[in-house]
Design a protein around this motif. Structure first.
Motif, PDB file in Angstrom:
ATOM      1  N   GLY A   9       9.666 -10.003  -7.373  1.00 17.18           N
ATOM      2  CA  GLY A   9      11.069  -9.619  -7.346  1.00 17.18           C
ATOM      3  C   GLY A   9      11.285  -8.119  -7.255  1.00 17.18           C
ATOM      4  N   ASP A  10      10.250  -7.305  -7.498  1.00 17.40           N
ATOM      5  CA  ASP A  10      10.375  -5.849  -7.391  1.00 17.40           C
ATOM      6  C   ASP A  10      10.501  -5.445  -5.926  1.00 17.40           C
ATOM      7  OD1 ASP A  10      10.115  -5.494 -10.109  1.00 17.40           O
ATOM      8  OD2 ASP A  10       7.995  -4.950 -10.040  1.00 17.40           O
ATOM      9  N   THR A  11      11.262  -4.402  -5.664  1.00 14.11           N
ATOM     10  CA  THR A  11      11.331  -3.826  -4.330  1.00 14.11           C
ATOM     11  C   THR A  11      10.265  -2.743  -4.263  1.00 14.11           C
ATOM     12  OG1 THR A  11      13.698  -4.237  -4.265  1.00 14.11           O
ATOM     13  CG2 THR A  11      12.816  -2.731  -2.631  1.00 14.11           C
ATOM     14  N   LYS A  22       6.756   0.784   5.239  1.00 11.94           N
ATOM     15  CA  LYS A  22       7.599  -0.412   5.233  1.00 11.94           C
ATOM     16  C   LYS A  22       7.980  -0.784   3.804  1.00 11.94           C
ATOM     17  CE  LYS A  22       5.998  -2.477   9.531  1.00 11.94           C
ATOM     18  NZ  LYS A  22       5.404  -3.666  10.143  1.00 11.94           N
ATOM     19  N   GLU A  23       9.157  -1.395   3.674  1.00 13.56           N
ATOM     20  CA  GLU A  23       9.664  -1.788   2.362  1.00 13.56           C
ATOM     21  C   GLU A  23       9.980  -3.268   2.342  1.00 13.56           C
ATOM     22  OE1 GLU A  23      13.056   0.649   1.550  1.00 13.56           O
ATOM     23  OE2 GLU A  23      11.937   2.506   1.776  1.00 13.56           O
ATOM     24  N   GLY A  24       9.938  -3.854   1.164  1.00 11.26           N
ATOM     25  CA  GLY A  24      10.270  -5.260   1.019  1.00 11.26           C
ATOM     26  C   GLY A  24      10.214  -5.682  -0.427  1.00 11.26           C
ATOM     27  N   LYS A  25      10.557  -6.941  -0.647  1.00 11.80           N
ATOM     28  CA  LYS A  25      10.563  -7.518  -1.986  1.00 11.80           C
ATOM     29  C   LYS A  25       9.268  -8.294  -2.212  1.00 11.80           C
ATOM     30  CE  LYS A  25      14.582  -8.327  -4.104  1.00 11.80           C
ATOM     31  NZ  LYS A  25      15.848  -8.901  -4.420  1.00 11.80           N
ATOM     32  N   LYS A  35      -3.779  -8.602  -5.434  1.00 14.31           N
ATOM     33  CA  LYS A  35      -3.015  -8.524  -4.184  1.00 14.31           C
ATOM     34  C   LYS A  35      -1.605  -9.038  -4.409  1.00 14.31           C
ATOM     35  CE  LYS A  35      -6.830  -8.615  -1.023  1.00 14.31           C
ATOM     36  NZ  LYS A  35      -7.092  -8.712   0.388  1.00 14.31           N
ATOM     37  N   ALA A  36      -0.710  -8.667  -3.487  1.00 14.51           N
ATOM     38  CA  ALA A  36       0.677  -9.102  -3.552  1.00 14.51           C
ATOM     39  C   ALA A  36       1.148  -9.470  -2.151  1.00 14.51           C
ATOM     40  CB  ALA A  36       1.560  -7.995  -4.122  1.00 14.51           C
ATOM     41  N   ILE A  37       2.069 -10.423  -2.092  1.00 15.98           N
ATOM     42  CA  ILE A  37       2.689 -10.802  -0.825  1.00 15.98           C
ATOM     43  C   ILE A  37       4.087 -10.201  -0.821  1.00 15.98           C
ATOM     44  CG2 ILE A  37       3.510 -12.713   0.582  1.00 15.98           C
ATOM     45  CD1 ILE A  37       1.211 -14.377  -0.584  1.00 15.98           C
ATOM     46  N   VAL A  38       4.373  -9.378   0.207  1.00 12.79           N
ATOM     47  CA  VAL A  38       5.646  -8.681   0.316  1.00 12.79           C
ATOM     48  C   VAL A  38       6.420  -9.257   1.487  1.00 12.79           C
ATOM     49  CG1 VAL A  38       6.740  -6.428   0.587  1.00 12.79           C
ATOM     50  CG2 VAL A  38       4.563  -6.596  -0.607  1.00 12.79           C
ATOM     51  N   GLU A  39       7.705  -9.544   1.250  1.00 17.92           N
ATOM     52  CA  GLU A  39       8.579 -10.164   2.244  1.00 17.92           C
ATOM     53  C   GLU A  39       8.741  -9.265   3.468  1.00 17.92           C
ATOM     54  OE1 GLU A  39      13.102 -10.777   1.712  1.00 17.92           O
ATOM     55  OE2 GLU A  39      12.107 -12.450   0.680  1.00 17.92           O
ATOM     56  N   GLY A  40       8.397  -9.783   4.648  1.00 17.67           N
ATOM     57  CA  GLY A  40       8.614  -9.067   5.903  1.00 17.67           C
ATOM     58  C   GLY A  40       7.566  -8.010   6.230  1.00 17.67           C
ATOM     59  N   VAL A  41       6.510  -7.901   5.429  1.00 13.46           N
ATOM     60  CA  VAL A  41       5.465  -6.901   5.657  1.00 13.46           C
ATOM     61  C   VAL A  41       4.140  -7.625   5.849  1.00 13.46           C
ATOM     62  CG1 VAL A  41       4.270  -4.901   4.673  1.00 13.46           C
ATOM     63  CG2 VAL A  41       6.694  -5.232   4.233  1.00 13.46           C
ATOM     64  N   ASN A  42       3.288  -7.089   6.721  1.00 13.69           N
ATOM     65  CA  ASN A  42       1.952  -7.634   6.992  1.00 13.69           C
ATOM     66  C   ASN A  42       2.032  -9.062   7.530  1.00 13.69           C
ATOM     67  OD1 ASN A  42      -0.825  -7.534   7.165  1.00 13.69           O
ATOM     68  ND2 ASN A  42      -1.176  -8.057   5.031  1.00 13.69           N
ATOM     69  N   LEU A  43       2.836  -9.251   8.562  1.00 17.47           N
ATOM     70  CA  LEU A  43       2.970 -10.564   9.189  1.00 17.47           C
ATOM     71  C   LEU A  43       1.761 -10.856  10.064  1.00 17.47           C
ATOM     72  CD1 LEU A  43       6.714 -10.459  10.269  1.00 17.47           C
ATOM     73  CD2 LEU A  43       5.738 -11.718   8.365  1.00 17.47           C
ATOM     74  N   VAL A  44       1.226 -12.073   9.925  1.00 16.15           N
ATOM     75  CA  VAL A  44       0.105 -12.511  10.746  1.00 16.15           C
ATOM     76  C   VAL A  44       0.516 -13.782  11.472  1.00 16.15           C
ATOM     77  CG1 VAL A  44      -1.684 -11.478   9.308  1.00 16.15           C
ATOM     78  CG2 VAL A  44      -0.930 -13.789   8.824  1.00 16.15           C
ATOM     79  N   SER A  45      -0.113 -14.046  12.611  1.00 21.20           N
ATOM     80  CA  SER A  45       0.163 -15.260  13.382  1.00 21.20           C
ATOM     81  C   SER A  45      -0.822 -16.334  12.969  1.00 21.20           C
ATOM     82  CB  SER A  45       0.017 -14.997  14.869  1.00 21.20           C
ATOM     83  OG  SER A  45       0.956 -14.035  15.284  1.00 21.20           O
ATOM     84  N   LYS A  46      -0.300 -17.491  12.589  1.00 20.64           N
ATOM     85  CA  LYS A  46      -1.154 -18.607  12.181  1.00 20.64           C
ATOM     86  C   LYS A  46      -0.922 -19.755  13.159  1.00 20.64           C
ATOM     87  CE  LYS A  46      -2.109 -21.539   8.192  1.00 20.64           C
ATOM     88  NZ  LYS A  46      -3.548 -21.481   8.285  1.00 20.64           N
ATOM     89  N   HIS A  47      -1.984 -20.253  13.738  1.00 13.75           N
ATOM     90  CA  HIS A  47      -1.895 -21.378  14.657  1.00 13.75           C
ATOM     91  C   HIS A  47      -1.915 -22.671  13.847  1.00 13.75           C
ATOM     92  CE1 HIS A  47      -2.640 -18.972  18.326  1.00 13.75           C
ATOM     93  NE2 HIS A  47      -3.189 -18.163  17.439  1.00 13.75           N
ATOM     94  N   THR A  48      -0.894 -23.522  14.050  1.00  9.90           N
ATOM     95  CA  THR A  48      -0.793 -24.747  13.261  1.00  9.90           C
ATOM     96  C   THR A  48      -0.840 -25.977  14.160  1.00  9.90           C
ATOM     97  OG1 THR A  48       1.612 -24.658  13.332  1.00  9.90           O
ATOM     98  CG2 THR A  48       0.550 -23.653  11.425  1.00  9.90           C
ATOM     99  N   LEU A  74      10.052   0.979  -5.852  1.00  8.68           N
ATOM    100  CA  LEU A  74      11.196   1.804  -5.464  1.00  8.68           C
ATOM    101  C   LEU A  74      12.272   1.735  -6.533  1.00  8.68           C
ATOM    102  CD1 LEU A  74      11.709   0.944  -1.696  1.00  8.68           C
ATOM    103  CD2 LEU A  74      10.793   3.026  -2.654  1.00  8.68           C
ATOM    104  N   GLU A  75      12.844   2.904  -6.835  1.00 13.87           N
ATOM    105  CA  GLU A  75      13.983   2.971  -7.743  1.00 13.87           C
ATOM    106  C   GLU A  75      15.019   3.861  -7.072  1.00 13.87           C
ATOM    107  OE1 GLU A  75      14.871   4.025 -12.356  1.00 13.87           O
ATOM    108  OE2 GLU A  75      13.698   5.430 -11.201  1.00 13.87           O
ATOM    109  N   ASN A  76      16.159   3.299  -6.737  1.00 14.74           N
ATOM    110  CA  ASN A  76      17.225   4.025  -6.028  1.00 14.74           C
ATOM    111  C   ASN A  76      16.717   4.637  -4.726  1.00 14.74           C
ATOM    112  OD1 ASN A  76      18.932   3.414  -8.189  1.00 14.74           O
ATOM    113  ND2 ASN A  76      18.383   5.292  -9.251  1.00 14.74           N
ATOM    114  N   GLY A  77      15.837   3.925  -4.023  1.00 14.43           N
ATOM    115  CA  GLY A  77      15.332   4.383  -2.735  1.00 14.43           C
ATOM    116  C   GLY A  77      14.177   5.358  -2.823  1.00 14.43           C
TER     117      GLY A  77
END
Length: 102
Positions: A9-11, A22-25, A35-48, A74-77
């Protein structure tokens, strides 16, 4: 192993690596791998393959984990370090810059 000061939940901002700036939640923390998973950062393509949930199959974009050492809260940007303080008998995360609770 160091204390993990980032929570879900941290930004955060990526401060090192290919995705620097890059920034994200934070979506999820993986404590055993630091490790952490951040929304919208480090996107990889997965073949399904086609399945009941995804009858088409194909290529899916998915967030991959980043090392926690490459992230800063981040705190206040602005990027800030995290410390701990005991207030009213409870341990609270505080910002080192503003000395306020996060």
């Amino acid at each position: 192993m160091a204390k993990i000061k980032i929570k879900s939940g941290d930004t955060v901002r990526v401060i090192a690596g290919d995705h620097k700036g890059k920034e994200g939640k934070v979506v999820k923390i993986i404590t055993d791998k630091n490790k952490a998973i951040v929304e919208g950062v480090n996107l990889v393509s997965k073949h399904t393959k086609p399945s009941a949930q995804n009858p088409q199959g194909g290529i899916v974009k998915k967030e991959a984990a980043l090392p926690i050492s490459n992230l800063a809260i981040l705190e206040n940007g602005n990027v800030t370090k995290v410390g701990f303080k005991v207030e009213d008998g409870k341990k609270v995360r505080i910002s080192k810059k503003s000395e306020k609770a996060i």
